[in-house]
Write a protein that holds these residues in place. Structure first.
Motif, mmCIF file in Angstrom:
data_model
loop_
_atom_site.group_PDB
_atom_site.id
_atom_site.type_symbol
_atom_site.label_atom_id
_atom_site.label_comp_id
_atom_site.label_asym_id
_atom_site.label_seq_id
_atom_site.Cartn_x
_atom_site.Cartn_y
_atom_site.Cartn_z
ATOM 1 N N LEU A 1 5.658 -25.119 61.780
ATOM 2 C CA LEU A 1 5.129 -26.312 61.123
ATOM 3 C C LEU A 1 6.236 -27.347 61.057
ATOM 4 N N ALA A 2 5.890 -28.524 60.644
ATOM 5 C CA ALA A 2 6.908 -29.549 60.416
ATOM 6 C C ALA A 2 6.682 -30.140 59.039
ATOM 7 N N ASP A 3 7.765 -30.337 58.313
ATOM 8 C CA ASP A 3 7.676 -31.070 57.055
ATOM 9 C C ASP A 3 8.539 -32.317 57.210
ATOM 10 N N GLY A 4 8.752 -33.059 56.166
ATOM 11 C CA GLY A 4 9.506 -34.297 56.237
ATOM 12 C C GLY A 4 10.945 -34.121 56.675
ATOM 13 N N ARG A 5 11.447 -32.863 56.632
ATOM 14 C CA ARG A 5 12.845 -32.606 56.997
ATOM 15 C C ARG A 5 12.997 -31.933 58.358
ATOM 16 N N GLY A 6 11.886 -31.591 59.007
ATOM 17 C CA GLY A 6 11.988 -30.966 60.323
ATOM 18 C C GLY A 6 11.141 -29.721 60.456
ATOM 19 N N ALA A 7 11.524 -28.873 61.400
ATOM 20 C CA ALA A 7 10.755 -27.674 61.732
ATOM 21 C C ALA A 7 10.884 -26.602 60.650
ATOM 22 N N VAL A 8 9.762 -25.946 60.396
ATOM 23 C CA VAL A 8 9.706 -24.807 59.485
ATOM 24 C C VAL A 8 9.009 -23.681 60.245
ATOM 25 N N ARG A 9 9.698 -22.564 60.408
ATOM 26 C CA ARG A 9 9.106 -21.405 61.076
ATOM 27 C C ARG A 9 8.556 -20.456 60.019
ATOM 28 N N VAL A 10 7.331 -19.981 60.245
ATOM 29 C CA VAL A 10 6.654 -19.122 59.276
ATOM 30 C C VAL A 10 6.253 -17.819 59.949
ATOM 31 N N MET A 11 6.629 -16.723 59.318
ATOM 32 C CA MET A 11 6.175 -15.401 59.741
ATOM 33 C C MET A 11 5.186 -14.918 58.686
ATOM 34 N N ARG A 12 4.044 -14.475 59.136
ATOM 35 C CA ARG A 12 3.027 -13.946 58.225
ATOM 36 C C ARG A 12 2.831 -12.472 58.520
ATOM 37 N N ASP A 13 2.971 -11.649 57.492
ATOM 38 C CA ASP A 13 2.644 -10.231 57.586
ATOM 39 C C ASP A 13 1.321 -10.043 56.850
ATOM 40 N N SER A 14 0.272 -9.897 57.630
ATOM 41 C CA SER A 14 -1.041 -9.673 57.021
ATOM 42 C C SER A 14 -1.468 -8.226 57.213
ATOM 43 N N GLY A 15 -0.460 -7.368 57.399
ATOM 44 C CA GLY A 15 -0.750 -5.946 57.483
ATOM 45 C C GLY A 15 -1.349 -5.474 56.176
ATOM 46 N N ILE A 16 -1.725 -4.241 56.128
ATOM 47 C CA ILE A 16 -2.424 -3.745 54.945
ATOM 48 C C ILE A 16 -1.846 -2.401 54.517
ATOM 49 N N PRO A 17 -1.651 -2.213 53.222
ATOM 50 C CA PRO A 17 -1.265 -0.893 52.736
ATOM 51 C C PRO A 17 -2.397 0.101 53.005
ATOM 52 N N LEU A 18 -2.065 1.261 53.532
ATOM 53 C CA LEU A 18 -3.060 2.267 53.893
ATOM 54 C C LEU A 18 -3.180 3.371 52.854
ATOM 55 N N THR A 19 -2.045 3.784 52.290
ATOM 56 C CA THR A 19 -2.029 4.849 51.283
ATOM 57 C C THR A 19 -1.054 4.452 50.186
ATOM 58 N N GLY A 20 -1.061 5.194 49.110
ATOM 59 C CA GLY A 20 -0.157 4.920 48.000
ATOM 60 C C GLY A 20 -0.733 3.879 47.054
ATOM 61 N N PRO A 21 0.024 3.518 46.027
ATOM 62 C CA PRO A 21 -0.472 2.583 45.010
ATOM 63 C C PRO A 21 -0.900 1.224 45.572
ATOM 64 N N LEU A 22 -0.180 0.723 46.573
ATOM 65 C CA LEU A 22 -0.521 -0.599 47.108
ATOM 66 C C LEU A 22 -1.855 -0.610 47.852
ATOM 67 N N ALA A 23 -2.346 0.564 48.257
ATOM 68 C CA ALA A 23 -3.636 0.644 48.948
ATOM 69 C C ALA A 23 -4.797 0.270 48.022
ATOM 70 N N MET A 24 -4.532 0.191 46.721
ATOM 71 C CA MET A 24 -5.579 -0.232 45.777
ATOM 72 C C MET A 24 -5.820 -1.734 45.840
ATOM 73 N N LEU A 25 -4.973 -2.461 46.551
ATOM 74 C CA LEU A 25 -5.135 -3.911 46.672
ATOM 75 C C LEU A 25 -6.139 -4.238 47.776
ATOM 76 N N ASP A 26 -6.941 -5.272 47.548
ATOM 77 C CA ASP A 26 -7.895 -5.741 48.557
ATOM 78 C C ASP A 26 -7.296 -6.846 49.413
ATOM 79 N N VAL A 27 -6.278 -7.534 48.896
ATOM 80 C CA VAL A 27 -5.666 -8.660 49.597
ATOM 81 C C VAL A 27 -4.164 -8.440 49.641
ATOM 82 N N TRP A 28 -3.579 -8.616 50.823
ATOM 83 C CA TRP A 28 -2.135 -8.560 51.026
ATOM 84 C C TRP A 28 -1.799 -9.637 52.055
ATOM 85 N N ASP A 29 -1.174 -10.701 51.617
ATOM 86 C CA ASP A 29 -0.819 -11.801 52.512
ATOM 87 C C ASP A 29 0.604 -12.231 52.186
ATOM 88 N N HIS A 30 1.536 -11.831 53.045
ATOM 89 C CA HIS A 30 2.956 -12.078 52.826
ATOM 90 C C HIS A 30 3.432 -13.084 53.871
#
Length: 173
Positions: free
Chosen positions: A74-103
């Motif tokens: 992306l670009a903002d007023g100061r220049g380029a911004v690189r974004v990495m999105r991890d939209s993987g999903i917890p499969l087991t364990g406590p975090l698997a109780m979440l319906d949404v994971w967007d990092h």
């Protein structure tokens, strides 16, 4: 959400963000992230689904999850911004109780601070268990910020060491 200025160039932070080893170091030694594949990738590439195992204190299984990477610029007023999105999903364990994971993690040169990186790190969670898990994830994010500040000066934007060397660059498997 974290917003930090790190003591490394933006290219080095971007490389580290794509390094499974460097990402795992962000949680160590409290939590270990180990690949589940026999030949894990040395770099997270867009479109990959990388299964990992989380271990608390290196001993107690804390769950499995997929790391799913997408990159954009992306670009903002100061220049380029690189974004990495991890939209993987917890499969087991406590975090698997979440319906949404967007990092999402954004990297850009720090304004007015040559050689430094503006790092923005945002995690959105959702589901019935989110209010219960939020305090734990908040504390984890504070620990992550501490580790980011400590590790960033060791990151380089140079090519990784050759196979068999003992280098400490973030892209070494």
């Amino acid at each position: 959400m974290l917003k930090l200025v790190l003591d490394c160039p933006a290219d080095a932070a971007w490389r580290a963000l794509h390094s499974p080893r460097a990402v795992a170091e962000l949680y160590g030694p409290l939590m270990q992230m180990e690949p589940l594949e026999s030949a894990p990738p040395t770099s997270y590439e867009p479109g990959m689904d990388v299964p990992v195992q989380l271990l608390f204190a290196g001993l107690i299984p804390a769950g499995r999850q997929f790391v799913h990477v997408e990159d954009r610029e992306l670009a903002d007023g100061r220049g380029a911004v690189r974004v990495m999105r991890d939209s993987g999903i917890p499969l087991t364990g406590p975090l698997a109780m979440l319906d949404v994971w967007d990092h999402q993690m954004a990297v850009s040169p720090a304004p007015g601070q040559p050689g430094k990186t503006l790092w923005r790190d945002r995690l959105v969670i959702g589901g019935a268990a989110a209010p219960l898990l939020w305090p734990i994830l908040w504390a984890t994010w504070q620990y992550r910020a501490m580790r980011l500040r400590a590790l960033a000066p060791t990151w380089t934007s140079e090519d990784p060491p050759s196979a068999g060397s003992e280098g400490t660059g973030p892209t070494t498997a």
